[in-house]
Design an enzyme around this catalytic site. Structure first.
Site, mmCIF file in Angstrom:
data_model
loop_
_atom_site.group_PDB
_atom_site.id
_atom_site.type_symbol
_atom_site.label_atom_id
_atom_site.label_comp_id
_atom_site.label_asym_id
_atom_site.label_seq_id
_atom_site.Cartn_x
_atom_site.Cartn_y
_atom_site.Cartn_z
ATOM 1 N N GLY A 201 -24.434 -50.182 12.198
ATOM 2 C CA GLY A 201 -24.559 -49.543 10.884
ATOM 3 C C GLY A 201 -25.302 -50.427 9.906
ATOM 4 O O GLY A 201 -24.881 -51.546 9.611
ATOM 5 N N GLY B 10 -25.771 -49.590 6.792
ATOM 6 C CA GLY B 10 -25.393 -49.140 5.454
ATOM 7 C C GLY B 10 -24.961 -50.336 4.609
ATOM 8 O O GLY B 10 -25.283 -51.482 4.926
ATOM 9 N N PHE B 11 -24.206 -50.057 3.556
ATOM 10 C CA PHE B 11 -23.843 -51.143 2.633
ATOM 11 C C PHE B 11 -23.035 -52.244 3.318
ATOM 12 O O PHE B 11 -23.276 -53.426 3.089
ATOM 13 C CB PHE B 11 -23.045 -50.580 1.460
ATOM 14 C CG PHE B 11 -23.904 -49.864 0.467
ATOM 15 C CD1 PHE B 11 -24.634 -50.573 -0.469
ATOM 16 C CD2 PHE B 11 -24.000 -48.489 0.473
ATOM 17 C CE1 PHE B 11 -25.445 -49.914 -1.383
ATOM 18 C CE2 PHE B 11 -24.804 -47.822 -0.435
ATOM 19 C CZ PHE B 11 -25.526 -48.534 -1.368
ATOM 20 N N GLY B 12 -22.058 -51.863 4.164
ATOM 21 C CA GLY B 12 -21.190 -52.861 4.784
ATOM 22 C C GLY B 12 -21.928 -53.668 5.835
ATOM 23 O O GLY B 12 -21.907 -54.911 5.816
ATOM 24 N N VAL C 255 -24.940 -45.475 18.866
ATOM 25 C CA VAL C 255 -23.897 -46.143 19.642
ATOM 26 C C VAL C 255 -22.851 -45.097 20.006
ATOM 27 O O VAL C 255 -22.349 -44.380 19.131
ATOM 28 C CB VAL C 255 -23.268 -47.303 18.835
ATOM 29 C CG1 VAL C 255 -22.151 -47.963 19.621
ATOM 30 C CG2 VAL C 255 -24.344 -48.308 18.456
ATOM 31 N N GLU D 68 -22.748 -34.817 -9.898
ATOM 32 C CA GLU D 68 -24.150 -35.206 -10.056
ATOM 33 C C GLU D 68 -25.088 -34.075 -9.629
ATOM 34 O O GLU D 68 -26.073 -33.765 -10.306
ATOM 35 C CB GLU D 68 -24.437 -36.464 -9.220
ATOM 36 C CG GLU D 68 -23.834 -37.714 -9.826
ATOM 37 C CD GLU D 68 -23.726 -38.888 -8.853
ATOM 38 O OE1 GLU D 68 -23.361 -39.971 -9.309
ATOM 39 O OE2 GLU D 68 -23.989 -38.727 -7.644
ATOM 40 N N ASP E 31 -16.572 -47.520 4.658
ATOM 41 C CA ASP E 31 -15.902 -46.210 4.590
ATOM 42 C C ASP E 31 -15.037 -45.914 5.814
ATOM 43 O O ASP E 31 -14.140 -45.066 5.744
ATOM 44 C CB ASP E 31 -16.954 -45.089 4.494
ATOM 45 C CG ASP E 31 -17.514 -44.956 3.087
ATOM 46 O OD1 ASP E 31 -17.197 -45.804 2.239
ATOM 47 O OD2 ASP E 31 -18.275 -43.989 2.849
ATOM 48 N N ALA F 82 -19.568 -48.007 -2.466
ATOM 49 C CA ALA F 82 -20.447 -49.089 -2.026
ATOM 50 C C ALA F 82 -19.857 -50.488 -2.288
ATOM 51 O O ALA F 82 -19.902 -51.346 -1.390
ATOM 52 C CB ALA F 82 -21.813 -48.935 -2.691
HETATM 53 C C1 LIG Z 1 -24.127 -38.612 -1.857
HETATM 54 C C2 LIG Z 1 -23.332 -39.883 -2.019
HETATM 55 C C3 LIG Z 1 -23.218 -40.474 -3.275
HETATM 56 C C4 LIG Z 1 -22.507 -41.652 -3.434
HETATM 57 N N1 LIG Z 1 -22.442 -42.227 -4.677
HETATM 58 C C5 LIG Z 1 -21.845 -43.421 -4.811
HETATM 59 C C6 LIG Z 1 -21.859 -44.092 -6.064
HETATM 60 O O1 LIG Z 1 -22.407 -43.584 -7.058
HETATM 61 N N2 LIG Z 1 -21.286 -45.321 -6.146
HETATM 62 C C7 LIG Z 1 -20.698 -45.903 -5.074
HETATM 63 O O2 LIG Z 1 -20.215 -47.023 -5.180
HETATM 64 N N3 LIG Z 1 -20.632 -45.286 -3.877
HETATM 65 C C8 LIG Z 1 -21.200 -44.069 -3.717
HETATM 66 N N4 LIG Z 1 -21.171 -43.433 -2.511
HETATM 67 C C9 LIG Z 1 -20.390 -44.023 -1.405
HETATM 68 C C10 LIG Z 1 -21.136 -45.141 -0.709
HETATM 69 O O3 LIG Z 1 -22.467 -44.777 -0.452
HETATM 70 C C11 LIG Z 1 -20.388 -45.468 0.578
HETATM 71 O O4 LIG Z 1 -19.087 -45.879 0.237
HETATM 72 C C12 LIG Z 1 -21.075 -46.573 1.362
HETATM 73 O O5 LIG Z 1 -22.349 -46.147 1.768
HETATM 74 C C13 LIG Z 1 -20.251 -46.953 2.582
HETATM 75 O O6 LIG Z 1 -20.931 -47.961 3.263
HETATM 76 P P1 LIG Z 1 -20.740 -48.115 4.845
HETATM 77 O O7 LIG Z 1 -21.483 -49.331 5.220
HETATM 78 O O8 LIG Z 1 -19.312 -48.011 5.196
HETATM 79 O O9 LIG Z 1 -21.420 -46.808 5.466
HETATM 80 P P2 LIG Z 1 -22.851 -46.172 5.250
HETATM 81 O O10 LIG Z 1 -23.535 -46.726 4.079
HETATM 82 O O11 LIG Z 1 -22.634 -44.704 5.322
HETATM 83 O O12 LIG Z 1 -23.663 -46.629 6.538
HETATM 84 C C14 LIG Z 1 -23.313 -46.241 7.828
HETATM 85 C C15 LIG Z 1 -24.502 -46.495 8.740
HETATM 86 O O13 LIG Z 1 -24.083 -46.392 10.083
HETATM 87 C C16 LIG Z 1 -25.036 -45.660 10.819
HETATM 88 N N5 LIG Z 1 -24.309 -45.061 11.953
HETATM 89 C C17 LIG Z 1 -23.242 -44.251 11.881
HETATM 90 N N6 LIG Z 1 -22.782 -43.962 13.125
HETATM 91 C C18 LIG Z 1 -23.608 -44.587 13.983
HETATM 92 C C19 LIG Z 1 -23.661 -44.659 15.414
HETATM 93 N N7 LIG Z 1 -22.771 -44.032 16.192
HETATM 94 N N8 LIG Z 1 -24.642 -45.391 15.976
HETATM 95 C C20 LIG Z 1 -25.568 -46.038 15.199
HETATM 96 N N9 LIG Z 1 -25.552 -46.001 13.850
HETATM 97 C C21 LIG Z 1 -24.579 -45.296 13.254
HETATM 98 C C22 LIG Z 1 -25.587 -44.646 9.846
HETATM 99 O O14 LIG Z 1 -26.874 -44.209 10.221
HETATM 100 C C23 LIG Z 1 -25.615 -45.470 8.546
HETATM 101 O O15 LIG Z 1 -26.839 -46.133 8.374
HETATM 102 C C24 LIG Z 1 -21.876 -42.248 -2.321
HETATM 103 C C25 LIG Z 1 -21.975 -41.645 -1.051
HETATM 104 C C26 LIG Z 1 -22.706 -40.479 -0.906
HETATM 105 C C27 LIG Z 1 -22.825 -39.849 0.450
#
Ligand SMILES: Cc1cc2nc3c(=O)[nH]c(=O)nc-3n(C[C@H](O)[C@H](O)[C@H](O)COP(=O)(O)OP(=O)(O)OC[C@H]3O[C@@H](n4cnc5c(N)ncnc54)[C@H](O)[C@@H]3O)c2cc1C
Length: 456
Positions: free
Chosen positions: A11, A13-15, A79, A171, A330, A346
């Site tokens: 992943g 994403g942010f984490g 994955v 939003e 998340d 995030a």
């Molecule tokens: C529309 C929207 C608006 C938001 N607004 C806000 C805000 O204003 N402020 C705020 O703080 N938070 C906001 N959030 C929440 C914030 O974006 C999430 O809490 C944050 O992105 C979580 O980070 P993460 O690393 O857990 O997951 P994510 O950022 O979701 O990243 C997960 C990553 O894992 C990858 N992935 C998933 N499954 C697989 C797999 N099986 N194999 C390979 N790759 C995989 C995905 O492609 C993705 O890139 C918002 C979320 C959304 C959807």
């Protein structure tokens, strides 16, 4: 580097991204795997969905981010399984990847509470692909309204329903109201603002319910001023190609002009008296922002999960019984000893990423693992141009100042100077002109609507 630890992060994403950023200068080898080739700034996705920003403004290729870090290897792929015994992950295609440490940061998807068939008619917003789908549905509605001579039929195309009164729903509803009344009015000759309906449906008694009551009421008033009808205590009971069915108390129906309404007294069917009604709203544009479920990848760990699919992690964010596997962001359920939980936002994922890097360094130095504690820096939500709410500890405020703060924070956390510059320039332009930068339809065709073909 032969004896260095191999850390696999799933992943970008942010984490996941934060973990790699923190460890990429340490003597370790890192493989970052994501099903997409980019890091996505989800908080601004709604602006892509509403044509204000282009996809490239809020996403950055992972390879570009780590191009100078020779010990970071980026792999694009899905994955599908974690083999805890063999300590390797399996991709949909390709060789298994072995690990010493595994960090799972796969985020979440929207949940339709067991009604997955609704997704076809009510897409959610998590990925760039989702945002482009929603953008095209909104723009196509205006195209259809433009071509529909019958006002009765045109109303369906000028009705937008957003399900879920959390930050994303608020939003989206606010921005659809703004672009409809400003941008689209200029672009389309026949769009009739008297027919326009933007309805925000919330299951609970107030929107933005994680915020203080005064702020959530202020946000609802702002939305209403912008022309959004807020339906509280309202549960969606069906979504189909014609529209959306909602169960609502009569007193929570904003007024009697809801589009295409068709009331049915629920309790009459079973002989009870109640003021609960079912409202059917005719629309081709329903957007889902109501529920979240953690990535199904966690199921392959074969350990107990929470009802929403998240994994309850140990105090160091590792999987119980597997100190070499961490779940963050998340997908994780973490609770401080004082009962405060990391929210699915995030900053929560970023703090998790920081912590996992600290734990791995402590292991490598032979020290005791530190425990994680979430630090609440506050939260903000925007409602529209120059309107936002902010809650930072006991400090609660709204309006223009909150919106400026929201804008600064979001630009600051975007990855890449070019993205920051472009987003600021787009916002400045939109602020002055109400004209968004990316009102393009590239995937859908006009002739898929049979009713429109009949007219030709
Ligand atoms: C529309 C929207 C608006 C938001 N607004 C806000 C805000 O204003 N402020 C705020 O703080 N938070 C906001 N959030 C929440 C914030 O974006 C999430 O809490 C944050 O992105 C979580 O980070 P993460 O690393 O857990 O997951 P994510 O950022 O979701 O990243 C997960 C990553 O894992 C990858 N992935 C998933 N499954 C697989 C797999 N099986 N194999 C390979 N790759 C995989 C995905 O492609 C993705 O890139 C918002 C979320 C959304 C959807």
């Amino acid at each position: 580097m032969e004896n260095s630890k191999h850390i696999v992060v799933v992943g970008a994403g942010f984490g996941g991204l934060r973990t790699v950023q923190k460890l990429c200068k340490d003597p370790v080898e890192i493989t970052l795997v994501d099903r997409t080739n980019h890091h996505l700034f989800q908080p601004l996705l709604y602006q892509v969905a509403t044509s204000a920003l282009a996809p490239g403004d809020i996403a950055m290729p992972a390879r570009g981010i780590f191009k100078r870090n020779k010990n970071v290897h980026v792999r694009m792929g899905e994955v599908v399984d974690v083999d805890k015994e063999a300590k390797q992950i399996h991709m949909e295609n390709g060789q298994p990847i072995p690990y010493d440490y595994l960090i799972l940061a796969p985020g979440s998807r929207h949940s339709y509470f067991g009604n997955d068939s609704w997704e076809e008619f009510a897409p959610g917003l998590k990925t760039l692909s989702d945002a482009l789908e929603i953008r095209e549905r909104i723009l196509m509605s205006f195209e259809k309204a433009e071509r529909e001579p019958d006002p009765e039929k045109r109303k369906r195309h000028e009705t937008f329903v957003v399900v879920g009164g959390g930050p994303t729903g608020v939003e989206l509803a606010g921005t659809i109201a703004e672009i409809s009344t400003k941008t689209m009015r200029e672009d389309y000759e026949h769009v009739d603002l008297d027919l326009l309906e933007i309805i925000l449906v919330e299951g609970q008694s107030r929107i933005l319910n994680t915020y203080d009551k005064t702020l959530s009421e202020k946000a609802a008033r702002d939305l209403e001023k912008m022309g959004v009808k807020v339906m509280r205590n309202s549960m969606v009971t069906d979504v189909n190609e014609r529209g959306v069915r909602i169960k609502v108390r009569e007193s929570d129906i904003p007024d009697d002009t809801i589009a295409g309404q068709e009331f049915r007294v629920d309790a009459a069917a079973n002989g009870q008296s109640s003021d609960t009604k079912e409202v059917f709203i005719e629309t081709g544009t329903v957007i889902w922002g109501a529920g979240n479920a953690a990535s199904p990848l966690l199921r392959t760990l074969d350990v107990p999960l929470e009802k929403d699919g998240r994994l309850r992690v140990d105090a160091d964010l590792s999987v119980p019984g597997h100190p070499e596997i961490f779940v963050i962001g998340d997908a994780a359920r973490q609770m401080n000893p004082d009962g405060i939980e990391t929210p699915a936002i995030a900053p929560g994922a970023i703090q998790h990423g920081d912590h996992v890097a600290r734990v791995i360094r402590a292991d490598m130095a032979g020290k005791q693992r530190p425990e994680f504690a979430y630090f609440d820096k506050g939260s903000m939500a925007t409602i529209g141009r120059a309107r936002a709410i902010a809650q930072i500890r006991d400090w609660k405020f709204s309006g223009f100042f909150a919106w400026i703060l929201w804008s600064v924070v979001h630009v600051f956390f975007l990855i890449g100077f070019r993205n920051r510059f472009r987003v600021m320039a787009e916002w400045f332009w939109f602020y002055l002109t109400f004209r968004g930068g990316s009102r393009l339809i590239t995937r859908k065709r006009m002739d898929y609507e049979p009713a429109l073909q009949d007219q030709e």
